[in-house]
Design a protein around this motif. Structure first.
Motif, PDB file in Angstrom:
ATOM      1  N   GLY A   1      39.247  21.468  32.795  1.00  0.00           N
ATOM      2  CA  GLY A   1      37.812  20.888  33.070  1.00  0.00           C
ATOM      3  C   GLY A   1      37.606  21.311  34.344  1.00  0.00           C
ATOM      4  O   GLY A   1      36.279  21.453  34.608  1.00  0.00           O
ATOM      5  N   ALA A   2      38.383  20.921  35.250  1.00  0.00           N
ATOM      6  CA  ALA A   2      37.978  21.062  36.577  1.00  0.00           C
ATOM      7  C   ALA A   2      37.627  22.598  37.084  1.00  0.00           C
ATOM      8  O   ALA A   2      36.736  22.905  37.543  1.00  0.00           O
TER       9      ALA A   2
ATOM     10  N   CYS B   1      34.086  23.395  35.360  1.00  0.00           N
ATOM     11  CA  CYS B   1      33.100  22.792  36.042  1.00  0.00           C
ATOM     12  C   CYS B   1      32.789  23.751  37.319  1.00  0.00           C
ATOM     13  O   CYS B   1      31.431  23.816  37.651  1.00  0.00           O
ATOM     14  N   THR B   2      33.740  23.989  38.256  1.00  0.00           N
ATOM     15  CA  THR B   2      33.299  24.692  39.464  1.00  0.00           C
ATOM     16  C   THR B   2      32.956  25.970  39.172  1.00  0.00           C
ATOM     17  O   THR B   2      32.090  26.338  39.909  1.00  0.00           O
TER      18      THR B   2
ATOM     19  N   TYR C   1      31.556  27.139  36.656  1.00  0.00           N
ATOM     20  CA  TYR C   1      30.048  27.096  36.236  1.00  0.00           C
ATOM     21  C   TYR C   1      28.928  26.682  37.544  1.00  0.00           C
ATOM     22  O   TYR C   1      28.053  27.540  37.533  1.00  0.00           O
ATOM     23  N   ASP C   2      29.233  25.976  38.501  1.00  0.00           N
ATOM     24  CA  ASP C   2      28.523  25.880  39.488  1.00  0.00           C
ATOM     25  C   ASP C   2      28.433  27.072  40.387  1.00  0.00           C
ATOM     26  O   ASP C   2      27.405  27.485  40.776  1.00  0.00           O
TER      27      ASP C   2
ATOM     28  N   SER D   1      29.532  23.746  45.184  1.00  0.00           N
ATOM     29  CA  SER D   1      30.264  23.244  44.279  1.00  0.00           C
ATOM     30  C   SER D   1      31.130  22.206  44.778  1.00  0.00           C
ATOM     31  O   SER D   1      31.324  21.226  44.316  1.00  0.00           O
TER      32      SER D   1
ATOM     33  N   TYR E   1      28.296  19.497  44.084  1.00  0.00           N
ATOM     34  CA  TYR E   1      27.920  19.631  42.541  1.00  0.00           C
ATOM     35  C   TYR E   1      29.112  19.240  41.556  1.00  0.00           C
ATOM     36  O   TYR E   1      28.803  18.747  40.386  1.00  0.00           O
ATOM     37  N   CYS E   2      30.326  19.674  41.725  1.00  0.00           N
ATOM     38  CA  CYS E   2      31.516  19.564  40.696  1.00  0.00           C
ATOM     39  C   CYS E   2      31.852  18.220  40.440  1.00  0.00           C
ATOM     40  O   CYS E   2      32.650  17.661  41.506  1.00  0.00           O
ATOM     41  N   SER E   3      31.340  17.549  39.506  1.00  0.00           N
ATOM     42  CA  SER E   3      31.990  16.169  39.278  1.00  0.00           C
ATOM     43  C   SER E   3      33.446  16.002  39.023  1.00  0.00           C
ATOM     44  O   SER E   3      33.994  14.986  39.549  1.00  0.00           O
ATOM     45  N   ALA E   4      34.125  17.103  38.448  1.00  0.00           N
ATOM     46  CA  ALA E   4      35.387  17.086  38.076  1.00  0.00           C
ATOM     47  C   ALA E   4      36.146  17.073  39.250  1.00  0.00           C
ATOM     48  O   ALA E   4      37.153  16.221  39.521  1.00  0.00           O
TER      49      ALA E   4
END
Length: 143
Positions: A49-50, A53-54, A56-57, A114, A118-121
């Motif tokens: 997931g991490a 997430c990154t 994607y950013d 990221s 931006y990256c919440s994970a």
């Protein structure tokens, strides 16, 4: 955001997550913990997931900047604590960004944005783990 996780019953250590977006994700444990090794471990999914997430950013930032990005891969490697709870203590993220005439400064900036904004994970995981990033650019010669 909602997700429902259901145990698949006696004799297993398998679980099915039904995500709020309508997708199913299987999870299982290692044989030494009573699992059957039929699906990813929950902590592997956290690491994946991490990475998602990154990545994607990074792709979104480069596309918004009108850079000719054609691929993005993140190779993740993590160390965990020796005692419970066995949280991540170090995570290495290596980005392989593929495209045409990508400027290294722009790729580095996208990764930094990221990580920093931006990256919440990775922001959550950074509470227990040192996050290290590296990257490389692969020139895409195909049209």
């Amino acid at each position: 955001m909602k997700t429902n996780v259901r145990w698949m019953g006696p004799g297993t250590m398998r679980f099915i997550a039904d995500t709020g977006s309508g997708h199913l994700i299987g999870m299982d444990g290692a044989p030494e913990g009573g699992g059957d090794n039929l699906a990813a471990r929950p902590m592997e999914l956290m690491l994946a997931g991490a990475g998602g997430c990154t990545a994607y950013d990074v792709v979104l930032i480069l596309k918004k900047g009108r850079h000719d990005v054609r691929g993005c891969q993140v190779q993740l490697e993590a160390d965990r604590a020796d005692t419970d709870p066995k949280v991540f203590t170090r995570i290495k993220l290596h980005f392989i960004v593929r495209g045409r005439k990508l400027n290294p400064a722009h790729v580095e900036r996208a990764i930094k944005l990221s990580h920093d904004k931006y990256c919440s994970a990775t922001a959550m995981l950074a509470k227990t783990a040192a996050i290290e990033t590296s990257w490389e650019i692969v020139e895409d010669l195909e049209d």
